[in-house]
Design a protein around this motif. Sequence first.
Motif, PDB file in Angstrom:
ATOM      1  N   VAL A  80      -5.480   2.544  -5.084  1.00 43.36           N
ATOM      2  CA  VAL A  80      -5.429   1.224  -4.448  1.00 43.36           C
ATOM      3  C   VAL A  80      -5.538   0.136  -5.514  1.00 43.36           C
ATOM      4  O   VAL A  80      -4.782  -0.844  -5.507  1.00 43.36           O
ATOM      5  CB  VAL A  80      -6.514   1.078  -3.363  1.00 43.36           C
ATOM      6  CG1 VAL A  80      -6.563  -0.340  -2.831  1.00 43.36           C
ATOM      7  CG2 VAL A  80      -6.278   2.080  -2.233  1.00 43.36           C
ATOM      8  N   ILE A 138      -1.330   7.319  -3.491  1.00 39.65           N
ATOM      9  CA  ILE A 138      -2.279   6.942  -2.442  1.00 39.65           C
ATOM     10  C   ILE A 138      -2.267   7.964  -1.316  1.00 39.65           C
ATOM     11  O   ILE A 138      -3.245   8.144  -0.606  1.00 39.65           O
ATOM     12  CB  ILE A 138      -1.969   5.521  -1.914  1.00 39.65           C
ATOM     13  CG1 ILE A 138      -2.389   4.494  -2.957  1.00 39.65           C
ATOM     14  CG2 ILE A 138      -2.636   5.235  -0.583  1.00 39.65           C
ATOM     15  CD1 ILE A 138      -1.987   3.074  -2.635  1.00 39.65           C
ATOM     16  N   LEU A 181      -1.354  -1.213   3.332  1.00 43.36           N
ATOM     17  CA  LEU A 181      -2.432  -0.209   3.324  1.00 43.36           C
ATOM     18  C   LEU A 181      -3.073  -0.093   4.689  1.00 43.36           C
ATOM     19  O   LEU A 181      -3.396   1.014   5.135  1.00 43.36           O
ATOM     20  CB  LEU A 181      -3.470  -0.567   2.261  1.00 43.36           C
ATOM     21  CG  LEU A 181      -2.988  -0.468   0.805  1.00 43.36           C
ATOM     22  CD1 LEU A 181      -4.060  -0.961  -0.147  1.00 43.36           C
ATOM     23  CD2 LEU A 181      -2.544   0.934   0.460  1.00 43.36           C
TER      24      LEU A 181
END
Length: 186
Positions: A80, A138, A181
Amino acid sequence: MNRPGRPAGPATETEELVLTAALDLVLSEGAGALTAQRLHARTGVARTTIYRHWPTPKDVLAALISVAPHPTPEPTGDPVADLRREVDLLCDRLRDKPVGVFLRALVTASSADPACVPLRHRYVMDLLEPFRRTLTAIGLAGRERVENAALAIVAPLLVDVLLLDRPVDRERAHRAVDEVLSKESR
């Protein structure tokens, strides 16, 4: 056995000299300035040499894309944070020369010469690659999902800079990361 004749490509020094001058021309005057005459005037390299190795402005642009630096910092272990860092790097590259100006030149060249469209696509895809890599790290799965997420982050920046002549908005770019996200964690 050595065959007489010209080498397949330009000497390293010649290539560096011509491509440096070409980048300077693109940044200061746009892709329309990429003529053998202009490159000869800037470098002293024979026009025949320029024509032999870069017969069209499209060939010069392709060579510039091939040698363009692609800074790829080492992953930190926090994907992130790495994604946010990639956004910051792209914001800096779009704000500063040469990326923002070079992209504008590619857009202009593409409108004048449809053969330049694949170059523009290639350059933008190169800009997207670090985002794809980081989004995959991720945990996003699937090529289409990763591509859509990368585009959701990068496309607003490109629209602002290239089409609306707005300055890069780093905060907006970070909000785009947060939205991607958030959406992907559901």
